[in-house]
Design an enzyme around this catalytic site. Sequence first.
Site, mmCIF file in Angstrom:
data_model
loop_
_atom_site.group_PDB
_atom_site.id
_atom_site.type_symbol
_atom_site.label_atom_id
_atom_site.label_comp_id
_atom_site.label_asym_id
_atom_site.label_seq_id
_atom_site.Cartn_x
_atom_site.Cartn_y
_atom_site.Cartn_z
ATOM 1 N N GLU A 49 0.842 -1.253 -0.014
ATOM 2 C CA GLU A 49 -0.015 0.041 -0.107
ATOM 3 C C GLU A 49 0.828 1.441 -0.072
ATOM 4 O O GLU A 49 0.433 2.174 -0.479
ATOM 5 C CB GLU A 49 -1.061 0.123 1.043
ATOM 6 C CG GLU A 49 -2.248 -0.996 1.086
ATOM 7 C CD GLU A 49 -2.921 -0.713 -0.307
ATOM 8 O OE1 GLU A 49 -3.148 0.343 -0.688
ATOM 9 O OE2 GLU A 49 -3.685 -1.746 -0.557
ATOM 10 N N TYR A 132 -6.292 6.693 4.141
ATOM 11 C CA TYR A 132 -6.405 5.617 2.976
ATOM 12 C C TYR A 132 -5.599 4.450 3.395
ATOM 13 O O TYR A 132 -6.287 3.366 3.414
ATOM 14 C CB TYR A 132 -6.086 6.131 1.700
ATOM 15 C CG TYR A 132 -5.954 4.996 0.879
ATOM 16 C CD1 TYR A 132 -6.798 4.281 0.393
ATOM 17 C CD2 TYR A 132 -4.586 4.504 0.574
ATOM 18 C CE1 TYR A 132 -6.655 3.286 -0.421
ATOM 19 C CE2 TYR A 132 -4.303 3.331 -0.259
ATOM 20 C CZ TYR A 132 -5.252 2.438 -0.330
ATOM 21 O OH TYR A 132 -5.067 1.499 -1.296
ATOM 22 N N ASP A 150 -9.455 5.712 -1.671
ATOM 23 C CA ASP A 150 -8.603 6.036 -2.738
ATOM 24 C C ASP A 150 -9.041 6.740 -3.927
ATOM 25 O O ASP A 150 -10.077 6.981 -4.072
ATOM 26 C CB ASP A 150 -7.691 4.867 -3.139
ATOM 27 C CG ASP A 150 -8.205 4.198 -4.258
ATOM 28 O OD1 ASP A 150 -9.405 3.942 -4.261
ATOM 29 O OD2 ASP A 150 -7.612 3.737 -5.128
#
Length: 304
Positions: A49, A132, A150
Amino acid sequence: MVLPTSPQPVAGTALDGLHDAVCDWYAASSRPLPWRRPTTTAWHVLVSEVMLQQTPVDRVAPVYEEWIARWPTPRALAEVAPGEAVRAWGRLGYPRRALRLHASATAICERHDGEVPRDLEALRALPGVGEYTAAAVAVFAYGQRHAVLDTNVRRVLGRVLGGDALPAATMSVAERERARSALPADTATAARWSIGLMELGALVCTARAPACSVCPIRDGCRWHAAGRPAYDGPARRGQTYAGTDRQCRGRLLAVLRDAEGAVPGSALRQVWDDATQRERALDSLLDDGLVVNVGDDEYALPGT
DNA sequence: GAGCCGTGGGG
DNA sequence: TCCCCAAGGCT
């Protein structure tokens, strides 16, 4: 029978149809990305991520493979010098992310006994982990029920529910609330919905050329129903790059990354002519901790 | 909250 | 060619 204490989605609504369509589409059409293997750990999800923040999937994949092979746990990464993380970051861009990932590994060892935390607030407290990324780890690694907002999900929900071509520059409370309200009530379904929306935004409901003809939720899309009106918000700022401090920083750091150990200042002077800008950029790299001064006119990646 | 922080590929 | 953008975060 227990009465619900908060408003629950009513069964059989249009939203249920959306949920099913997105989850079914994901099951049939998702990409077999490296971080979606059954063996993927929460740490691997966190690494992926952070790497994926503003960097395309195709460029992340090979670097991700190297990282998880070399540092399969937070402890493994925390044991090496931060400069090793910066070097292994390669050309993914925004190298401060490598430093933050290293700092997160250290924090996870110190505060969470080497286990990536499950709690949203504990995740959010890690360096480089914002709203996020915290939600992404909680949902993708731990299967929790949170809105994962996102740029892809914001665009898809903005089109489907809001009828807008593109999301606003900044996220409003109303937008968060809309995403939260749209979550499936069931936790496992909500997690699939979140990742399905993201994949849909990446593959079908793209920013430039949305493929509405193959979209599983076209019939429920406000934007499509309205004839796909163009974006009508304020002009968006293009990011300038050529000749900027950012480009200069990139050049300087590339020299350090590609060298074995310390590098003389002369090697840095060689890759950027404007002395004022070069020194300003070097100072900022030193401030960030991406570069350290290891002697008279000698520089290196931290700890290397 | 606007501006800054890298890099490379596609339209 | 140039411009836009690609799973954001931090100040």
